[in-house]
Design a protein around this motif. Structure first.
Motif, PDB file in Angstrom:
ATOM      1  N   VAL A  71     -79.126 -22.123 113.814  1.00  0.00           N
ATOM      2  CA  VAL A  71     -78.816 -23.621 114.345  1.00  0.00           C
ATOM      3  C   VAL A  71     -79.012 -24.426 113.224  1.00  0.00           C
ATOM      4  O   VAL A  71     -80.129 -24.305 112.594  1.00  0.00           O
ATOM      5  N   ILE A  72     -78.043 -25.065 113.169  1.00  0.00           N
ATOM      6  CA  ILE A  72     -78.410 -26.257 111.922  1.00  0.00           C
ATOM      7  C   ILE A  72     -78.138 -27.548 112.238  1.00  0.00           C
ATOM      8  O   ILE A  72     -77.782 -27.814 113.624  1.00  0.00           O
ATOM      9  N   GLY A  73     -78.299 -28.653 111.742  1.00  0.00           N
ATOM     10  CA  GLY A  73     -78.194 -29.899 112.140  1.00  0.00           C
ATOM     11  C   GLY A  73     -79.481 -30.379 112.736  1.00  0.00           C
ATOM     12  O   GLY A  73     -80.459 -29.450 112.761  1.00  0.00           O
ATOM     13  N   MET A  74     -79.312 -31.675 113.111  1.00  0.00           N
ATOM     14  CA  MET A  74     -80.810 -32.087 113.630  1.00  0.00           C
ATOM     15  C   MET A  74     -80.317 -33.478 114.750  1.00  0.00           C
ATOM     16  O   MET A  74     -79.063 -34.028 114.320  1.00  0.00           O
ATOM     17  N   GLY A  75     -80.781 -33.295 115.851  1.00  0.00           N
ATOM     18  CA  GLY A  75     -80.313 -34.469 116.763  1.00  0.00           C
ATOM     19  C   GLY A  75     -78.876 -34.421 117.121  1.00  0.00           C
ATOM     20  O   GLY A  75     -78.563 -33.385 117.627  1.00  0.00           O
ATOM     21  N   PRO A  76     -78.283 -35.418 117.290  1.00  0.00           N
ATOM     22  CA  PRO A  76     -76.779 -35.524 117.559  1.00  0.00           C
ATOM     23  C   PRO A  76     -75.686 -34.523 116.739  1.00  0.00           C
ATOM     24  O   PRO A  76     -74.612 -34.184 117.192  1.00  0.00           O
ATOM     25  N   THR A  77     -76.269 -33.905 115.536  1.00  0.00           N
ATOM     26  CA  THR A  77     -75.402 -33.189 114.734  1.00  0.00           C
ATOM     27  C   THR A  77     -75.505 -31.814 115.042  1.00  0.00           C
ATOM     28  O   THR A  77     -75.199 -31.084 114.209  1.00  0.00           O
ATOM     29  N   ARG A  78     -76.464 -31.528 115.902  1.00  0.00           N
ATOM     30  CA  ARG A  78     -76.803 -30.075 115.965  1.00  0.00           C
ATOM     31  C   ARG A  78     -75.555 -28.987 116.403  1.00  0.00           C
ATOM     32  O   ARG A  78     -74.665 -29.491 117.116  1.00  0.00           O
ATOM     33  N   LEU A  79     -75.559 -27.700 115.705  1.00  0.00           N
ATOM     34  CA  LEU A  79     -74.720 -26.838 116.091  1.00  0.00           C
ATOM     35  C   LEU A  79     -75.262 -25.525 116.155  1.00  0.00           C
ATOM     36  O   LEU A  79     -76.222 -25.142 115.453  1.00  0.00           O
ATOM     37  N   MET A  80     -74.834 -24.623 116.846  1.00  0.00           N
ATOM     38  CA  MET A  80     -75.247 -23.043 117.131  1.00  0.00           C
ATOM     39  C   MET A  80     -73.999 -22.550 116.621  1.00  0.00           C
ATOM     40  O   MET A  80     -72.885 -22.393 117.008  1.00  0.00           O
ATOM     41  N   LEU A  81     -74.363 -21.771 115.244  1.00  0.00           N
ATOM     42  CA  LEU A  81     -73.326 -20.926 114.738  1.00  0.00           C
ATOM     43  C   LEU A  81     -73.488 -19.471 114.870  1.00  0.00           C
ATOM     44  O   LEU A  81     -74.570 -18.940 114.938  1.00  0.00           O
ATOM     45  N   LEU A  82     -72.474 -18.791 115.449  1.00  0.00           N
ATOM     46  CA  LEU A  82     -72.457 -17.466 115.731  1.00  0.00           C
ATOM     47  C   LEU A  82     -71.534 -16.677 114.640  1.00  0.00           C
ATOM     48  O   LEU A  82     -70.386 -17.300 114.468  1.00  0.00           O
ATOM     49  N   ASN A  83     -72.102 -15.501 114.283  1.00  0.00           N
ATOM     50  CA  ASN A  83     -71.311 -14.611 113.383  1.00  0.00           C
ATOM     51  C   ASN A  83     -70.194 -14.018 113.843  1.00  0.00           C
ATOM     52  O   ASN A  83     -70.622 -13.028 114.789  1.00  0.00           O
ATOM     53  N   ASP A  84     -69.176 -14.217 113.700  1.00  0.00           N
ATOM     54  CA  ASP A  84     -67.874 -13.589 114.232  1.00  0.00           C
ATOM     55  C   ASP A  84     -67.714 -11.974 114.139  1.00  0.00           C
ATOM     56  O   ASP A  84     -67.349 -11.387 115.214  1.00  0.00           O
ATOM     57  N   ALA A  85     -68.305 -11.463 112.849  1.00  0.00           N
ATOM     58  CA  ALA A  85     -68.285 -10.106 112.791  1.00  0.00           C
ATOM     59  C   ALA A  85     -69.181  -9.366 113.760  1.00  0.00           C
ATOM     60  O   ALA A  85     -69.041  -8.330 114.403  1.00  0.00           O
ATOM     61  N   LEU A  86     -70.500 -10.052 113.706  1.00  0.00           N
ATOM     62  CA  LEU A  86     -71.557  -9.350 114.539  1.00  0.00           C
ATOM     63  C   LEU A  86     -71.318  -9.493 116.126  1.00  0.00           C
ATOM     64  O   LEU A  86     -71.619  -8.791 116.741  1.00  0.00           O
ATOM     65  N   LEU A  87     -70.313 -10.868 116.427  1.00  0.00           N
ATOM     66  CA  LEU A  87     -69.791 -10.804 117.688  1.00  0.00           C
ATOM     67  C   LEU A  87     -69.299  -9.653 118.139  1.00  0.00           C
ATOM     68  O   LEU A  87     -69.101  -9.117 119.345  1.00  0.00           O
ATOM     69  N   ALA A  88     -68.366  -9.179 117.168  1.00  0.00           N
ATOM     70  CA  ALA A  88     -67.263  -8.035 117.589  1.00  0.00           C
ATOM     71  C   ALA A  88     -67.975  -6.725 117.540  1.00  0.00           C
ATOM     72  O   ALA A  88     -67.881  -5.965 118.268  1.00  0.00           O
ATOM     73  N   GLN A  89     -69.217  -6.652 116.528  1.00  0.00           N
ATOM     74  CA  GLN A  89     -69.685  -5.463 116.470  1.00  0.00           C
ATOM     75  C   GLN A  89     -70.877  -5.053 117.445  1.00  0.00           C
ATOM     76  O   GLN A  89     -70.893  -4.018 117.987  1.00  0.00           O
ATOM     77  N   ASN A  90     -71.425  -6.136 117.824  1.00  0.00           N
ATOM     78  CA  ASN A  90     -72.803  -5.916 118.637  1.00  0.00           C
ATOM     79  C   ASN A  90     -72.538  -5.638 120.078  1.00  0.00           C
ATOM     80  O   ASN A  90     -71.373  -6.393 120.537  1.00  0.00           O
ATOM     81  N   PRO A  91     -73.393  -4.957 120.874  1.00  0.00           N
ATOM     82  CA  PRO A  91     -73.161  -4.950 122.220  1.00  0.00           C
ATOM     83  C   PRO A  91     -73.162  -6.118 122.961  1.00  0.00           C
ATOM     84  O   PRO A  91     -73.948  -7.297 122.358  1.00  0.00           O
ATOM     85  N   GLU A  92     -72.579  -6.643 123.846  1.00  0.00           N
ATOM     86  CA  GLU A  92     -72.293  -7.907 124.780  1.00  0.00           C
ATOM     87  C   GLU A  92     -73.935  -8.419 124.915  1.00  0.00           C
ATOM     88  O   GLU A  92     -74.452  -9.682 124.779  1.00  0.00           O
ATOM     89  N   SER A  93     -74.554  -7.559 125.718  1.00  0.00           N
ATOM     90  CA  SER A  93     -76.077  -7.909 126.187  1.00  0.00           C
ATOM     91  C   SER A  93     -76.886  -8.272 124.701  1.00  0.00           C
ATOM     92  O   SER A  93     -77.556  -9.315 124.807  1.00  0.00           O
ATOM     93  N   TRP A  94     -76.750  -7.886 123.616  1.00  0.00           N
ATOM     94  CA  TRP A  94     -77.540  -8.228 122.253  1.00  0.00           C
ATOM     95  C   TRP A  94     -76.900  -9.659 122.026  1.00  0.00           C
ATOM     96  O   TRP A  94     -77.684 -10.640 121.587  1.00  0.00           O
ATOM     97  N   THR A  95     -75.746 -10.027 122.129  1.00  0.00           N
ATOM     98  CA  THR A  95     -75.237 -11.355 121.812  1.00  0.00           C
ATOM     99  C   THR A  95     -75.600 -12.276 122.484  1.00  0.00           C
ATOM    100  O   THR A  95     -76.181 -13.311 122.176  1.00  0.00           O
ATOM    101  N   LEU A  96     -75.632 -12.012 124.008  1.00  0.00           N
ATOM    102  CA  LEU A  96     -76.495 -12.974 124.853  1.00  0.00           C
ATOM    103  C   LEU A  96     -77.852 -13.158 124.723  1.00  0.00           C
ATOM    104  O   LEU A  96     -78.257 -14.334 124.936  1.00  0.00           O
ATOM    105  N   GLN A  97     -78.428 -12.246 124.113  1.00  0.00           N
ATOM    106  CA  GLN A  97     -79.783 -12.021 124.002  1.00  0.00           C
ATOM    107  C   GLN A  97     -80.150 -13.092 122.777  1.00  0.00           C
ATOM    108  O   GLN A  97     -80.923 -13.907 122.823  1.00  0.00           O
ATOM    109  N   MET A  98     -79.333 -12.917 121.877  1.00  0.00           N
ATOM    110  CA  MET A  98     -79.358 -13.818 120.673  1.00  0.00           C
ATOM    111  C   MET A  98     -79.115 -15.051 120.869  1.00  0.00           C
ATOM    112  O   MET A  98     -79.620 -15.925 120.379  1.00  0.00           O
ATOM    113  N   VAL A  99     -78.088 -15.266 121.774  1.00  0.00           N
ATOM    114  CA  VAL A  99     -77.694 -16.788 121.967  1.00  0.00           C
ATOM    115  C   VAL A  99     -78.856 -17.697 122.687  1.00  0.00           C
ATOM    116  O   VAL A  99     -79.146 -18.658 122.483  1.00  0.00           O
ATOM    117  N   ALA A 100     -79.641 -16.918 123.918  1.00  0.00           N
ATOM    118  CA  ALA A 100     -80.667 -17.325 124.536  1.00  0.00           C
ATOM    119  C   ALA A 100     -81.781 -17.627 123.482  1.00  0.00           C
ATOM    120  O   ALA A 100     -82.576 -18.821 123.485  1.00  0.00           O
TER     121      ALA A 100
END
Length: 420
Positions: free
Chosen positions: A230-259
């Motif tokens: 997570v970068i930014g602060m207040g109104p500029t906050r963004l959650m950045l997800l790594n595209d390669a790891l989204l493809a490589q990791n199991p779906e359950s891991w990705t959801l746990q990381m998002v949480a």
């Protein structure tokens, strides 16, 4: 009709019981902690020595320049070259000092990098290539530190008694600007419409994270970025997800990381970072101001300067800031580890999937060259996150929903989308 209603009731109760049984089994299964390799343990202890030696070298340079008077002679040399122009002389002197700092650290850094390559099996660069890369990477830091020194001494010249207050205010403004603007300096794309990405949106929405704030970044290599941040602060906050790891990791891991990252977003943890850094700047510069006055009052005859406003005092200021940095590292790292462990707690309370979180951490712990438990020295001075042992054990054992205990973050999750 009554029989149909009974059957439906039994079906609902059966599904609920089955869901509770699955959750209980998931929480009861403990994931074993991977064993660290002998090479990883050896490198871990060696890296602590290299880190400590690097700090000692960084303290030794300004100390030697002070006690020998070489720092003052170096400034006089810079002043002669620059025809006594104070600002230009200061810039030249600061640039030489910070360049010397980089140069005296190079032998330690070289041996440290070689030790890492040996521990992980990575191919080492040829010495000249390594040296060229390190020197080129030092250019921007040296320029940046020189500009900071020029600003600091300009403020000291303007207000000898309150310069530290103005300087800490300037540092806070810079940190605030960086945190707010950083999202606009990154390259990313919005989430797509795949089933996984839609599940990410649904899960994040439970913590109040809007879809527009979740984006995907490309990192080359993929390991150069974390799975999520997570970068930014207040109104500029963004959650950045790594595209390669989204493809490589199991779906359950990705959801746990998002949480996990949802906690940093929902609680706006970068605001905590802002206040922490601002407070450290205030305390650190005040420390330099007070200690410098005491040092000058006691040893001014041997220092070749009688006040901090003299540019030759730069090594003393750097020495004191370095000492302050080492003093505050343990409490700062303890706070950072606490914030990360709370994000793990948040993720577990959101998903109630102990098994997935523990398996994910155990997989990270199995990486070559990684150890599962920090040494006390590493935990105090170098670790920004809890150890893998701490995180796996926490994931195995934290399940208050099965024990009838209240959740710490229960009020943070959207009740209409909360799966009981």
């Amino acid at each position: 009709m009554r029989n149909t209603f009974r059957l439906a009731s039994f079906g609902i109760l059966g599904c609920a019981s089955l869901a509770l049984m699955v959750a209980a089994v998931s929480a009861a299964v403990s994931v074993e902690i991977p064993a660290s390799s002998s090479k990883a343990l050896e490198y871990h202890h060696a890296s602590n020595w290299f880190w400590g030696l690097n700090q000692v070298v960084g303290l030794a340079l300004p100390f030697i320049l002070l006690v020998t008077g070489w720092g003052a002679h170096l400034y006089q040399f810079a002043a002669r070259i620059c025809r006594q122009h104070r600002l230009i002389s200061l810039a030249f002197f600061a640039a030489i000092f910070f360049l010397l700092d980089r140069l005296v650290r190079l032998p330690v850094r070289y041996r440290w990098d070689r030790a890492y390559d040996d521990a992980t099996g990575a191919q080492s660069q040829a010495f000249l290539v390594w040296l060229a890369n390190k020197l080129s990477a030092s250019v921007l830091p040296i320029v940046g530190l020189t500009l900071v020194a020029m600003l600091a001494y300009w403020l000291i010249g303007k207000s000898r008694r309150l310069w530290w207050l103005w300087a800490s205010a300037a540092a806070s403004i810079v940190v605030l600007a960086f945190l707010l603007v950083e999202p606009f300096t990154q390259s990313y794309k919005p989430l797509g419409n795949s089933p996984l990405e839609q599940r990410i949106v649904e899960l994040a929405a439970r913590a109040g994270v809007p879809q527009s704030a979740i984006v995907v970044e490309h990192c080359d290599p993929a390991s150069s970025c974390p799975p999520g941040r997570v970068i930014g602060m207040g109104p500029t906050r963004l959650m950045l997800l790594n595209d390669a790891l989204l493809a490589q990791n199991p779906e359950s891991w990705t959801l746990q990381m998002v949480a996990h990252e949802a906690k940093h977003f929902a609680k706006d943890d970068n605001i905590k970072a802002f206040f922490l850094l601002s407070g450290l700047a205030f305390a650190g510069l005040c420390f330099v101001h007070l200690v410098t006055r005491a040092v000058v009052a006691r040893w001014s005859s041997g220092l070749a300067f009688s006040e901090l406003a003299h540019p030759a005092s730069l090594p003393l200021a750097v020495l004191l800031l370095s000492i302050f940095y080492l003093m505050v590292l343990p409490p700062v790292n303890a706070f950072r580890q606490h914030v990360e462990l709370e994000a793990d707690r948040y993720a577990l309370e959101m998903t109630r999937d102990n098994l997935t979180q523990a398996q994910m951490f155990a997989s990270w712990a199995s990486d070559k060259g990684r150890i599962t438990e920090w040494s006390p020295f590493f935990k105090l001075f170098r670790a920004s996150h809890p150890s893998d042992v701490t995180r796996i054990e926490f994931s195995n054992n934290y399940h208050p929903w099965l024990e009838g205990k209240p959740l710490v973050y229960a009020s943070d999750f959207s009740p209409q989308k909360k799966n009981e």
